[in-house]
Write an enzyme that holds these catalytic residues in place. Sequence first.
Site, PDB file in Angstrom:
ATOM      1  N   TYR A  65     -56.039  64.364 -10.473  1.00 51.94           N
ATOM      2  CA  TYR A  65     -56.304  62.936 -10.311  1.00 51.94           C
ATOM      3  C   TYR A  65     -57.812  62.746 -10.205  1.00 51.94           C
ATOM      4  O   TYR A  65     -58.420  62.995  -9.162  1.00 51.94           O
ATOM      5  CB  TYR A  65     -55.582  62.440  -9.061  1.00 51.94           C
ATOM      6  CG  TYR A  65     -55.573  60.946  -8.845  1.00 51.94           C
ATOM      7  CD1 TYR A  65     -56.134  60.062  -9.742  1.00 51.94           C
ATOM      8  CD2 TYR A  65     -54.978  60.414  -7.702  1.00 51.94           C
ATOM      9  CE1 TYR A  65     -56.120  58.694  -9.527  1.00 51.94           C
ATOM     10  CE2 TYR A  65     -54.944  59.057  -7.470  1.00 51.94           C
ATOM     11  CZ  TYR A  65     -55.525  58.203  -8.378  1.00 51.94           C
ATOM     12  OH  TYR A  65     -55.505  56.851  -8.152  1.00 51.94           O
ATOM     13  N   LYS A  89     -55.599  63.033 -15.150  1.00 53.39           N
ATOM     14  CA  LYS A  89     -55.602  61.561 -15.097  1.00 53.39           C
ATOM     15  C   LYS A  89     -57.049  61.113 -15.026  1.00 53.39           C
ATOM     16  O   LYS A  89     -57.707  61.239 -13.989  1.00 53.39           O
ATOM     17  CB  LYS A  89     -54.813  61.098 -13.876  1.00 53.39           C
ATOM     18  CG  LYS A  89     -54.697  59.598 -13.659  1.00 53.39           C
ATOM     19  CD  LYS A  89     -53.854  59.353 -12.408  1.00 53.39           C
ATOM     20  CE  LYS A  89     -53.538  57.888 -12.180  1.00 53.39           C
ATOM     21  NZ  LYS A  89     -54.677  57.142 -11.629  1.00 53.39           N
ATOM     22  N   THR A 125     -52.282  53.151  -5.716  1.00 47.10           N
ATOM     23  CA  THR A 125     -51.466  51.947  -5.611  1.00 47.10           C
ATOM     24  C   THR A 125     -50.425  52.087  -4.514  1.00 47.10           C
ATOM     25  O   THR A 125     -50.012  51.096  -3.908  1.00 47.10           O
ATOM     26  CB  THR A 125     -50.770  51.653  -6.950  1.00 47.10           C
ATOM     27  OG1 THR A 125     -51.749  51.671  -7.986  1.00 47.10           O
ATOM     28  CG2 THR A 125     -50.056  50.320  -6.936  1.00 47.10           C
TER      29      THR A 125
END
Length: 297
Positions: free
Chosen positions: A131, A159, A44
């Site tokens: 991630y 994540k 993001t």
Amino acid sequence: MFTGLSAFPLTPMNEQGIKEQEFTQLVARLAQAQVDSIGVLGSTGSYAYLSVEERARVAKLSVESAAGVPVVVGIGALRTRDVLANAEHAQQAGAGGLLLAPVSYQKLTDDDVFNLFSTVSRAISVPLCVYDNPGTTHFTFSDELHGRIAELPQVRSIKIPPVPYNLEDAKARVARLRALIPNDVTIGISGDPAAATGLLAGCEAWYSVMGGLYPELALALTRAAQAGDAEQAQTRSDALAPLWALYHDYGGSLRVAATIAELTGRASAPCLPQPLNTLQGEARQRVAAVIEALDLH
């Protein structure tokens, strides 16, 4: 660290550079809402489009604007040397944790990815989150590889991509991973539409795009799930179904979040790095209609 709501703001920018005032205002709003952590330079935050120097600046601005809320800084890059430089700059800025995706141009092997995390984990002094985002990295972790990496020093969270929407299937998916990793490594859900299910299935954290724009809404959902109130958590998620539909129909959350930020005055247009663009035409009108319908001002 790496529990509860980790809110991921945009990094508003144009081709001249980062829009620092807009970015710091986004971070300050998250701090004021008292999110559990602030995640900058994730997908993001358009980390892949920024130079090492720009990323160092974002890390510094983040910590300065976070009012003591822990900041997790994304450090992924094509080359390990740049990952290490990003990690060092983030730590110097005062980051509470780091987020690392195995970014690649050439296809990575499991050994490539393990060696990356091994090298980085031994070079840092703050906790590291793995991630796992195959949609952008095009690398798919096996649970067994997660288990190997989770044993490395400083690795404290994973994540993961969205879990199945059926709660029992989600619980089974989380349990399979949990059985292979140490107890002090948390599992965090990404993919906002799956957040309620993921948290109710046993994920300890929500790594949230929506939380970067609407931290109060995301916190309410998170706290309901943490309290075991499945009905309230799911009801809050279901109420946002029109927003989740935008994610689905327009290729993910980034363009939708950036378009919302422009339409609500949180960022000035353009706010994405070229060649990316926010939604225009009928798609933009649809986003505006969802903002009105859900009162997302």
